[in-house]
Design a protein around this motif. Structure first.
Motif, PDB file in Angstrom:
ATOM      1  N   LEU A  50      31.150  13.223  -0.255  1.00 10.87           N
ATOM      2  CA  LEU A  50      29.697  13.194  -0.143  1.00 10.87           C
ATOM      3  C   LEU A  50      29.225  14.464   0.564  1.00 10.87           C
ATOM      4  CD1 LEU A  50      26.950  11.774  -0.420  1.00 10.87           C
ATOM      5  CD2 LEU A  50      27.405  10.665   1.788  1.00 10.87           C
ATOM      6  N   THR A 107      18.520  13.691   2.267  1.00  7.96           N
ATOM      7  CA  THR A 107      19.466  12.597   2.443  1.00  7.96           C
ATOM      8  C   THR A 107      18.849  11.428   3.200  1.00  7.96           C
ATOM      9  OG1 THR A 107      20.253  13.326   4.618  1.00  7.96           O
ATOM     10  CG2 THR A 107      21.229  14.409   2.699  1.00  7.96           C
ATOM     11  N   HIS A 108      19.721  10.512   3.624  1.00  8.17           N
ATOM     12  CA  HIS A 108      19.279   9.396   4.459  1.00  8.17           C
ATOM     13  C   HIS A 108      18.702   9.882   5.789  1.00  8.17           C
ATOM     14  CE1 HIS A 108      23.584  10.212   4.672  1.00  8.17           C
ATOM     15  NE2 HIS A 108      23.632   9.766   5.904  1.00  8.17           N
ATOM     16  N   HIS A 142      20.406   5.131  -0.925  1.00 12.33           N
ATOM     17  CA  HIS A 142      21.508   6.065  -0.705  1.00 12.33           C
ATOM     18  C   HIS A 142      22.851   5.387  -0.967  1.00 12.33           C
ATOM     19  CE1 HIS A 142      18.503   8.735   0.985  1.00 12.33           C
ATOM     20  NE2 HIS A 142      18.084   7.720   1.733  1.00 12.33           N
ATOM     21  N   PHE A 164      23.818  14.953  -2.068  1.00 17.95           N
ATOM     22  CA  PHE A 164      22.496  14.448  -1.704  1.00 17.95           C
ATOM     23  C   PHE A 164      21.623  15.638  -1.305  1.00 17.95           C
ATOM     24  CE2 PHE A 164      23.624   9.826  -0.233  1.00 17.95           C
ATOM     25  CZ  PHE A 164      24.042   9.544  -1.534  1.00 17.95           C
ATOM     26  N   CYS A 192      26.007  16.296   2.026  1.00 15.35           N
ATOM     27  CA  CYS A 192      24.627  16.060   2.456  1.00 15.35           C
ATOM     28  C   CYS A 192      23.973  17.395   2.807  1.00 15.35           C
ATOM     29  CB  CYS A 192      24.590  15.144   3.672  1.00 15.35           C
ATOM     30  SG  CYS A 192      25.247  13.482   3.374  1.00 15.35           S
ATOM     31  N   HIS A 242      21.875  13.960  -6.439  1.00 19.21           N
ATOM     32  CA  HIS A 242      20.713  13.092  -6.254  1.00 19.21           C
ATOM     33  C   HIS A 242      19.714  13.806  -5.335  1.00 19.21           C
ATOM     34  CE1 HIS A 242      22.541   9.461  -8.031  1.00 19.21           C
ATOM     35  NE2 HIS A 242      23.653   9.893  -7.474  1.00 19.21           N
ATOM     36  N   SER A 243      18.488  13.953  -5.828  1.00 20.75           N
ATOM     37  CA  SER A 243      17.416  14.537  -5.019  1.00 20.75           C
ATOM     38  C   SER A 243      16.485  13.407  -4.578  1.00 20.75           C
ATOM     39  CB  SER A 243      16.638  15.574  -5.830  1.00 20.75           C
ATOM     40  OG  SER A 243      17.468  16.676  -6.148  1.00 20.75           O
ATOM     41  N   PHE A 244      16.485  13.138  -3.301  1.00 21.30           N
ATOM     42  CA  PHE A 244      15.694  12.027  -2.771  1.00 21.30           C
ATOM     43  C   PHE A 244      14.313  12.502  -2.351  1.00 21.30           C
ATOM     44  CE2 PHE A 244      20.108  10.694  -2.160  1.00 21.30           C
ATOM     45  CZ  PHE A 244      20.076   9.446  -2.778  1.00 21.30           C
TER      46      PHE A 244
END
Length: 326
Positions: free
Chosen positions: A92, A156-157, A140, A153, A94, A122-124
């Motif tokens: 992962l 991210t979170h 997430h 990510f 980040c 993944h684009s948050f």
């Protein structure tokens, strides 16, 4: 004074040596890049962001940095293929940073040699209506990479202790029990979130996810220049939003939140790396180098051995295929 006449062979040798040293050893054609250590960027002790430089001279030309990046991403791609066959770990990545820090282009350049099936990005952005019907970590969790693959990510979170901390009103949209107004969002609320994030990362790490967290550390003046370039180049105008300027006004608040988030969540199983990002090419080389150097330490990631029964019959299988009617 008697004139000295040098033989032709000496003149040729002098010409070659002189031009080699002046051209190939010039700054623009540095043969060797500055030796850097992964540990120089890993956060093991509390830091103050204002004391961390946003620039780093690798003592290499842009051409040399691109060559180094090419080599690193090829190595990463090959290692990911082995990791996929091994099928026990996932990775992962980040990425966090202020607007214009270079996250998108870094993803493009560092992972471009990967098998497309081997990396998922993944684009948050702002949480959707569906995502707000779950706890803040849900979106997430469902995006975590499968074994054998990389997950990236882009934001991210950590947005949940950064943007929401600078703009606590966003928390009200999460409809959390006991949080009825911004006044209910206390210091304890954020401390609990840091604890939840640490627990989340420990849980996925214990189950085979290797975590890299990169903060692309950008200077405020460099951000100003990049925003101006977006406005000055028509083809990049679409990237600009007036909201970028409003967020820029909160620069110091964001730096404070980043600093606290990094200090409270950089752990041995999920370390933060602060990457000087005023130069995009330098940042890409550093991120690729850190990932590759750390992944090389995972000595148990090996291509699986063929079953002995299959090994013993390989010649027979080849013979069967060779005798097939064309």
């Amino acid at each position: 004074m008697k004139k000295i006449t040098y033989p032709l062979s000496f003149k040729i040798k002098y010409y070659l040596v002189f031009h080699f040293t002046t051209h190939f050893l010039s700054k623009e054609n540095t043969l060797f890049m500055k030796n850097i250590s992964v540990e120089d960027f890993k956060i093991s002790d509390p830091i103050s962001l204002k004391d961390v430089s946003t620039s780093l001279d690798l003592e290499a030309s842009e051409k040399k940095k691109e060559k180094e990046l090419n080599k690193l991403r090829e190595n990463l791609s090959e290692h990911q293929d082995i990791m996929y066959a091994h099928n026990k770990y996932s990775v992962l990545i980040c990425l966090q940073g202020m607007d214009t820090a270079g996250k998108d282009s870094l993803i493009r350049e560092v992972f471009k040699e990967f098998n497309p099936r081997g990396v998922v990005v993944h684009s948050f952005k702002t949480p959707s209506t569906l995502e707000l019907q779950h706890d803040y970590l849900w979106r997430h969790v469902v995006a975590l990479p499968q074994r054998g693959k990389y997950g990236v990510f882009n934001r991210t979170h950590y947005e949940n202790v950064l943007v929401t901390r600078v703009h606590p009103g966003y928390i009200l949209g999460e409809n959390i029990p006991g949080i009825n107004s911004v006044d209910d969002i206390t210091v304890d609320f954020w401390e609990k979130r840091f604890e939840q994030i640490n627990n989340f990362e420990k849980q996925i790490s214990d189950n085979g996810t290797i975590i890299f967290k990169f903060f692309l550390h950008l200077g405020k003046e460099e951000q100003r220049q990049r925003l101006l370039r977006r406005l000055n180049k028509a083809k990049h105008n679409w990237k600009f939003s007036p909201g970028d300027l409003k967020e820029r006004d909160r620069w110091d608040d964001y730096q404070k939140c980043y600093e606290e988030a990094i200090n409270k969540t950089s752990k041995p199983h999920a370390p933060w790396y602060i990457i000087p990002s005023d130069n995009k090419e330098t940042a890409r080389v550093l991120v690729a180098k850190i990932i590759y150097e750390q992944m090389k330490k995972m000595k148990d990631i090996q291509e699986p051995e063929l079953d002995e029964a299959i090994k013993e019959n390989i010649e027979m299988y080849k013979d069967i295929l060779s005798k097939e009617v064309k």
